[in-house]
Scaffold this motif. Structure first.
Motif, short mmCIF file in Angstrom:
data_model
loop_
_atom_site.label_atom_id
_atom_site.label_comp_id
_atom_site.label_asym_id
_atom_site.label_seq_id
_atom_site.Cartn_x
_atom_site.Cartn_y
_atom_site.Cartn_z
N PRO A 152 0.81 -1.22 0.00
CA PRO A 152 0.00 0.00 0.00
C PRO A 152 0.85 1.27 0.00
N GLY A 153 1.94 1.27 0.74
CA GLY A 153 2.83 2.43 0.77
C GLY A 153 3.47 2.73 -0.57
N GLU A 154 3.85 1.68 -1.28
CA GLU A 154 4.45 1.86 -2.61
C GLU A 154 3.43 2.42 -3.59
N VAL A 155 2.20 1.93 -3.52
CA VAL A 155 1.15 2.43 -4.41
C VAL A 155 0.90 3.91 -4.11
N ALA A 156 0.77 4.23 -2.83
CA ALA A 156 0.52 5.63 -2.43
C ALA A 156 1.65 6.53 -2.90
N ALA A 157 2.89 6.10 -2.72
CA ALA A 157 4.03 6.93 -3.14
C ALA A 157 4.02 7.13 -4.65
N ALA A 158 3.74 6.07 -5.39
CA ALA A 158 3.72 6.18 -6.86
C ALA A 158 2.62 7.12 -7.33
N LEU A 159 1.50 7.16 -6.58
CA LEU A 159 0.38 8.02 -6.95
C LEU A 159 0.46 9.38 -6.27
N ARG A 160 1.56 9.60 -5.56
CA ARG A 160 1.81 10.86 -4.85
C ARG A 160 0.68 11.20 -3.87
N GLN A 161 0.31 10.18 -3.09
CA GLN A 161 -0.71 10.35 -2.06
C GLN A 161 -0.21 9.74 -0.76
N ARG A 162 -0.86 10.09 0.32
CA ARG A 162 -0.52 9.48 1.60
C ARG A 162 -1.25 8.14 1.68
N PRO A 163 -0.60 7.13 2.27
CA PRO A 163 -1.24 5.81 2.38
C PRO A 163 -2.61 5.88 3.07
N GLN A 164 -2.75 6.74 4.07
CA GLN A 164 -4.02 6.88 4.79
C GLN A 164 -5.14 7.34 3.85
N SER A 165 -4.79 8.13 2.85
CA SER A 165 -5.78 8.64 1.90
C SER A 165 -6.35 7.53 1.03
#
Length: 143
Positions: free
Chosen positions: A49-62
């Motif tokens: 989940p953290g990698e996906v969030a980083a790639a999409l330039r979002q916070r994992p919590q979002s």
């Protein structure tokens, strides 16, 4: 025309085309957030989940709710990581791939009809522009 006015003109064209493509999505299509997550996992493979969030330039919590909804609908699978069992790894299921393909097919069909009104030369210019936009999108931020 200078680089700034050229950039603004290209941005306006991309925004309008993107808006139109969103309008061409049928009822029951994936939300933009779900589409973005599934599309990323489809293109890049399984990720935390953290990698996906980083790639999409979002916070994992979002994205926590989006991940949970996709998993509940069977479009995304969550498995324990192999190196660290506490970290989950997300991947697209067959149902998720089918949902993505349906969503893309609707927009591709509209775009194909729109492109049919252009000359072969104009379509060729757009194909070249698409290739160049992919390169620009992959350019690292300078600064």
């Amino acid at each position: 025309m200078n680089h700034l006015s050229s950039a603004a003109r290209i941005r306006r064209g991309l925004v309008r085309l993107n808006r139109r493509l969103r309008q061409e999505r049928g009822d029951g299509s994936l939300s933009p957030g779900r589409l973005e997550v599934l599309g990323h996992l489809h293109r890049n493979g399984a990720a935390t989940p953290g990698e996906v969030a980083a790639a999409l330039r979002q916070r994992p919590q979002s994205l926590t709710r989006v991940f949970a909804e996709l998993e509940a609908e069977g479009l995304l699978a969550r498995e324990a990581g192999t190196a660290d069992r506490r970290r989950s790894v997300l991947s697209v299921t067959d149902a998720g791939r089918s949902a993505l393909e349906r969503d893309m097919a609707e927009r591709d069909a509209w775009l194909a009809r729109a492109l049919a009104s252009l000359s072969p030369t104009e379509r060729g210019v757009l194909e070249l522009a698409a290739e160049l936009m992919e390169r620009v999108a992959d350019t690292e931020t300078l600064g």
